[in-house]
Motif scaffolding. Structure first.
Motif, PDB file in Angstrom:
ATOM      1  N   ASP A   1       0.831  -1.206   0.000  1.00  0.00           N
ATOM      2  CA  ASP A   1       0.000   0.000   0.000  1.00  0.00           C
ATOM      3  C   ASP A   1       0.868   1.260   0.000  1.00  0.00           C
ATOM      4  OD1 ASP A   1      -2.277  -1.545  -0.005  1.00  0.00           O
ATOM      5  OD2 ASP A   1      -2.550  -1.463   2.170  1.00  0.00           O
ATOM      6  N   GLY A   2       1.984   1.222   0.725  1.00  0.00           N
ATOM      7  CA  GLY A   2       2.905   2.356   0.727  1.00  0.00           C
ATOM      8  C   GLY A   2       3.532   2.564  -0.639  1.00  0.00           C
ATOM      9  N   ALA A   3       3.901   1.462  -1.299  1.00  0.00           N
ATOM     10  CA  ALA A   3       4.458   1.569  -2.652  1.00  0.00           C
ATOM     11  C   ALA A   3       3.415   2.135  -3.608  1.00  0.00           C
ATOM     12  CB  ALA A   3       4.935   0.191  -3.136  1.00  0.00           C
ATOM     13  N   ALA A   4       2.163   1.697  -3.466  1.00  0.00           N
ATOM     14  CA  ALA A   4       1.095   2.212  -4.333  1.00  0.00           C
ATOM     15  C   ALA A   4       0.883   3.701  -4.102  1.00  0.00           C
ATOM     16  CB  ALA A   4      -0.200   1.441  -4.079  1.00  0.00           C
ATOM     17  N   ASP A   5       0.966   4.149  -2.848  1.00  0.00           N
ATOM     18  CA  ASP A   5       0.813   5.579  -2.559  1.00  0.00           C
ATOM     19  C   ASP A   5       1.922   6.404  -3.201  1.00  0.00           C
ATOM     20  OD1 ASP A   5      -1.479   5.097  -1.109  1.00  0.00           O
ATOM     21  OD2 ASP A   5      -0.472   5.152   0.845  1.00  0.00           O
ATOM     22  N   LEU A   6       3.158   5.918  -3.097  1.00  0.00           N
ATOM     23  CA  LEU A   6       4.275   6.641  -3.704  1.00  0.00           C
ATOM     24  C   LEU A   6       4.133   6.712  -5.232  1.00  0.00           C
ATOM     25  CD1 LEU A   6       7.203   5.152  -1.597  1.00  0.00           C
ATOM     26  CD2 LEU A   6       6.359   7.502  -1.532  1.00  0.00           C
ATOM     27  N   LEU A   7       3.716   5.609  -5.837  1.00  0.00           N
ATOM     28  CA  LEU A   7       3.544   5.590  -7.288  1.00  0.00           C
ATOM     29  C   LEU A   7       2.367   6.468  -7.717  1.00  0.00           C
ATOM     30  CD1 LEU A   7       4.228   1.796  -7.827  1.00  0.00           C
ATOM     31  CD2 LEU A   7       5.646   3.667  -8.663  1.00  0.00           C
ATOM     32  N   ARG A   8       1.300   6.488  -6.931  1.00  0.00           N
ATOM     33  CA  ARG A   8       0.156   7.340  -7.267  1.00  0.00           C
ATOM     34  C   ARG A   8       0.528   8.814  -7.172  1.00  0.00           C
ATOM     35  NH1 ARG A   8      -3.366   5.960  -3.594  1.00  0.00           N
ATOM     36  NH2 ARG A   8      -2.991   7.790  -2.326  1.00  0.00           N
ATOM     37  N   ASP A   9       1.310   9.169  -6.150  1.00  0.00           N
ATOM     38  CA  ASP A   9       1.764  10.562  -6.047  1.00  0.00           C
ATOM     39  C   ASP A   9       2.598  10.955  -7.262  1.00  0.00           C
ATOM     40  OD1 ASP A   9       0.476  10.754  -3.631  1.00  0.00           O
ATOM     41  OD2 ASP A   9       2.292  10.537  -2.413  1.00  0.00           O
ATOM     42  N   ALA A  10       3.450  10.036  -7.715  1.00  0.00           N
ATOM     43  CA  ALA A  10       4.256  10.325  -8.907  1.00  0.00           C
ATOM     44  C   ALA A  10       3.362  10.442 -10.139  1.00  0.00           C
ATOM     45  CB  ALA A  10       5.298   9.228  -9.114  1.00  0.00           C
ATOM     46  N   ALA A  11       2.347   9.595 -10.234  1.00  0.00           N
ATOM     47  CA  ALA A  11       1.446   9.643 -11.386  1.00  0.00           C
ATOM     48  C   ALA A  11       0.653  10.941 -11.425  1.00  0.00           C
ATOM     49  CB  ALA A  11       0.485   8.450 -11.346  1.00  0.00           C
ATOM     50  N   MET A  12       0.289  11.456 -10.275  1.00  0.00           N
ATOM     51  CA  MET A  12      -0.500  12.693 -10.233  1.00  0.00           C
ATOM     52  C   MET A  12       0.311  13.908 -10.661  1.00  0.00           C
ATOM     53  SD  MET A  12      -3.537  11.832  -9.593  1.00  0.00           S
ATOM     54  CE  MET A  12      -4.224  13.448  -9.352  1.00  0.00           C
ATOM     55  N   ARG A  13       1.640  13.794 -10.685  1.00  0.00           N
ATOM     56  CA  ARG A  13       2.482  14.908 -11.130  1.00  0.00           C
ATOM     57  C   ARG A  13       2.597  14.978 -12.652  1.00  0.00           C
ATOM     58  NH1 ARG A  13       5.582  13.219  -6.492  1.00  0.00           N
ATOM     59  NH2 ARG A  13       6.992  12.034  -7.836  1.00  0.00           N
ATOM     60  N   VAL A  14       2.084  13.972 -13.352  1.00  0.00           N
ATOM     61  CA  VAL A  14       2.149  13.971 -14.816  1.00  0.00           C
ATOM     62  C   VAL A  14       1.081  14.928 -15.347  1.00  0.00           C
ATOM     63  CG1 VAL A  14       1.830  12.556 -16.883  1.00  0.00           C
ATOM     64  CG2 VAL A  14       3.030  11.624 -14.904  1.00  0.00           C
ATOM     65  N   PRO A  15       1.459  15.877 -16.211  1.00  0.00           N
ATOM     66  CA  PRO A  15       0.469  16.806 -16.763  1.00  0.00           C
ATOM     67  C   PRO A  15      -0.622  16.064 -17.537  1.00  0.00           C
ATOM     68  CG  PRO A  15       2.689  17.561 -17.234  1.00  0.00           C
ATOM     69  CD  PRO A  15       2.819  16.190 -16.664  1.00  0.00           C
ATOM     70  N   GLY A  16      -1.867  16.401 -17.231  1.00  0.00           N
ATOM     71  CA  GLY A  16      -2.997  15.792 -17.903  1.00  0.00           C
ATOM     72  C   GLY A  16      -3.693  14.726 -17.095  1.00  0.00           C
ATOM     73  N   VAL A  17      -3.042  14.203 -16.065  1.00  0.00           N
ATOM     74  CA  VAL A  17      -3.661  13.150 -15.248  1.00  0.00           C
ATOM     75  C   VAL A  17      -4.584  13.805 -14.230  1.00  0.00           C
ATOM     76  CG1 VAL A  17      -3.236  11.325 -13.560  1.00  0.00           C
ATOM     77  CG2 VAL A  17      -1.764  11.536 -15.558  1.00  0.00           C
ATOM     78  N   GLY A  18      -5.878  13.443 -14.303  1.00  0.00           N
ATOM     79  CA  GLY A  18      -6.853  13.985 -13.364  1.00  0.00           C
ATOM     80  C   GLY A  18      -6.965  13.143 -12.105  1.00  0.00           C
ATOM     81  N   SER A  19      -6.917  11.833 -12.247  1.00  0.00           N
ATOM     82  CA  SER A  19      -6.927  10.922 -11.107  1.00  0.00           C
ATOM     83  C   SER A  19      -6.203   9.657 -11.515  1.00  0.00           C
ATOM     84  CB  SER A  19      -8.367  10.609 -10.671  1.00  0.00           C
ATOM     85  OG  SER A  19      -9.044   9.908 -11.692  1.00  0.00           O
ATOM     86  N   ALA A  20      -5.668   8.974 -10.523  1.00  0.00           N
ATOM     87  CA  ALA A  20      -4.908   7.750 -10.794  1.00  0.00           C
ATOM     88  C   ALA A  20      -5.197   6.722  -9.718  1.00  0.00           C
ATOM     89  CB  ALA A  20      -3.414   8.048 -10.856  1.00  0.00           C
ATOM     90  N   HIS A  21      -5.246   5.483 -10.122  1.00  0.00           N
ATOM     91  CA  HIS A  21      -5.426   4.362  -9.195  1.00  0.00           C
ATOM     92  C   HIS A  21      -4.301   3.370  -9.474  1.00  0.00           C
ATOM     93  CE1 HIS A  21      -7.393   1.463  -6.629  1.00  0.00           C
ATOM     94  NE2 HIS A  21      -7.226   0.568  -7.580  1.00  0.00           N
ATOM     95  N   ILE A  22      -3.516   3.055  -8.451  1.00  0.00           N
ATOM     96  CA  ILE A  22      -2.369   2.165  -8.602  1.00  0.00           C
ATOM     97  C   ILE A  22      -2.593   0.940  -7.728  1.00  0.00           C
ATOM     98  CG2 ILE A  22       0.136   1.944  -8.417  1.00  0.00           C
ATOM     99  CD1 ILE A  22      -0.588   4.157 -10.293  1.00  0.00           C
ATOM    100  N   ARG A  23      -2.338  -0.220  -8.296  1.00  0.00           N
ATOM    101  CA  ARG A  23      -2.436  -1.473  -7.550  1.00  0.00           C
ATOM    102  C   ARG A  23      -1.111  -2.213  -7.702  1.00  0.00           C
ATOM    103  NH1 ARG A  23      -7.742  -5.206  -7.626  1.00  0.00           N
ATOM    104  NH2 ARG A  23      -7.432  -5.897  -5.495  1.00  0.00           N
ATOM    105  N   VAL A  24      -0.455  -2.507  -6.600  1.00  0.00           N
ATOM    106  CA  VAL A  24       0.862  -3.154  -6.626  1.00  0.00           C
ATOM    107  C   VAL A  24       0.698  -4.620  -6.242  1.00  0.00           C
ATOM    108  CG1 VAL A  24       3.185  -3.167  -5.655  1.00  0.00           C
ATOM    109  CG2 VAL A  24       2.020  -1.005  -6.051  1.00  0.00           C
ATOM    110  N   ARG A  25       1.150  -5.483  -7.123  1.00  0.00           N
ATOM    111  CA  ARG A  25       1.177  -6.925  -6.880  1.00  0.00           C
ATOM    112  C   ARG A  25       2.627  -7.390  -6.909  1.00  0.00           C
ATOM    113  NH1 ARG A  25      -3.280  -7.522  -4.549  1.00  0.00           N
ATOM    114  NH2 ARG A  25      -5.148  -7.269  -5.745  1.00  0.00           N
ATOM    115  N   ARG A  26       2.843  -8.682  -6.696  1.00  0.00           N
ATOM    116  CA  ARG A  26       4.210  -9.192  -6.682  1.00  0.00           C
ATOM    117  C   ARG A  26       4.894  -9.056  -8.029  1.00  0.00           C
ATOM    118  NH1 ARG A  26       4.118 -15.047  -4.518  1.00  0.00           N
ATOM    119  NH2 ARG A  26       6.033 -15.135  -5.676  1.00  0.00           N
ATOM    120  N   HIS A  27       4.181  -9.343  -9.109  1.00  0.00           N
ATOM    121  CA  HIS A  27       4.800  -9.370 -10.431  1.00  0.00           C
ATOM    122  C   HIS A  27       4.339  -8.244 -11.343  1.00  0.00           C
ATOM    123  CE1 HIS A  27       6.508 -13.207  -9.404  1.00  0.00           C
ATOM    124  NE2 HIS A  27       5.327 -13.674  -9.099  1.00  0.00           N
TER     125      HIS A  27
END
Length: 194
Positions: free
Chosen positions: A120-146
């Motif tokens: 969940d922490g990795a997903a939060d960090l990746l979502r924060d990075a995704a939200m910094r991309v111009p044009g992204v209004g919302s992002a949902h990240i799901r982290v699995r093993r592979h």
């Protein structure tokens, strides 16, 4: 660190595995059941040695086990339950558990140092990075093993450009996480309507 550096580290014996869980709850449950049964049997044996008659439950159990056939429904049910508990304990003993944790790379100079990152922490960090991309209004990240699944809604810009930028940003952020086995990133973008 690149994939080549990671592969070289694994060849040098610095491969990091997922941490093993202590499995306290299953161990406590099985130990409690065995302890209660052992204490009851021991108390009854001591009572018999002291000259008292055996407890009614023990006489009844011995009689049932002596007279019931092996293919009786209750005997088969008891055997199936015992076998299922045994298989469960073997699986728990042979698997690491703690699936919510992703192992991090060990430093080359300290291969015995181990650390993990919560998914969940990795997903939060990746979502924060995704939200910094111009044009992204919302992002949902799901982290699995592979695999890391990223879904983003595009507010403006061409969705293909946003997808390319988002993939590059997520690749960079995933590499910063220093995961021992970096998951593959799958990005899906959709233009937001309304």
């Amino acid at each position: 660190m690149s994939g080549r550096d990671l592969a070289a580290g694994e060849r040098d014996g610095h491969r990091t595995h997922r941490p093993w869980s202590a499995r306290r709850i299953p161990a406590a449950l099985v130990a409690s059941v065995i302890l209660v049964a052992a204490v009851a049997a021991l108390a009854d044996v001591i009572a018999v040695r002291a000259g008292r008659p055996a407890a009614a439950w023990r006489r009844h159990l011995a009689g049932e086990l002596a007279t019931r056939p092996v293919d009786d429904v209750w005997m088969l049910t008891g055997a199936a339950v015992a076998a299922a508990v045994g298989v469960w304990l073997i699986v728990l003993a042979l698997t690491p558990g703690q699936r919510r944790w992703l192992p991090l790379r060990s430093p080359a100079d300290c291969p015995r140092v181990r650390a993990s990152l919560d998914r969940d922490g990795a997903a939060d960090l990746l979502r924060d990075a995704a939200m910094r991309v111009p044009g992204v209004g919302s992002a949902h990240i799901r982290v699995r093993r592979h695999r890391i699944k990223a879904r983003a809604h595009v507010r403006f810009r061409d969705p293909r450009q946003v997808k390319d930028d988002l993939t590059a940003v997520l690749d960079e952020e995933r590499d910063r996480l220093a995961l021992a086995r970096p998951p593959r990133i799958v990005v899906r973008v959709r233009r937001r309507t309304g």
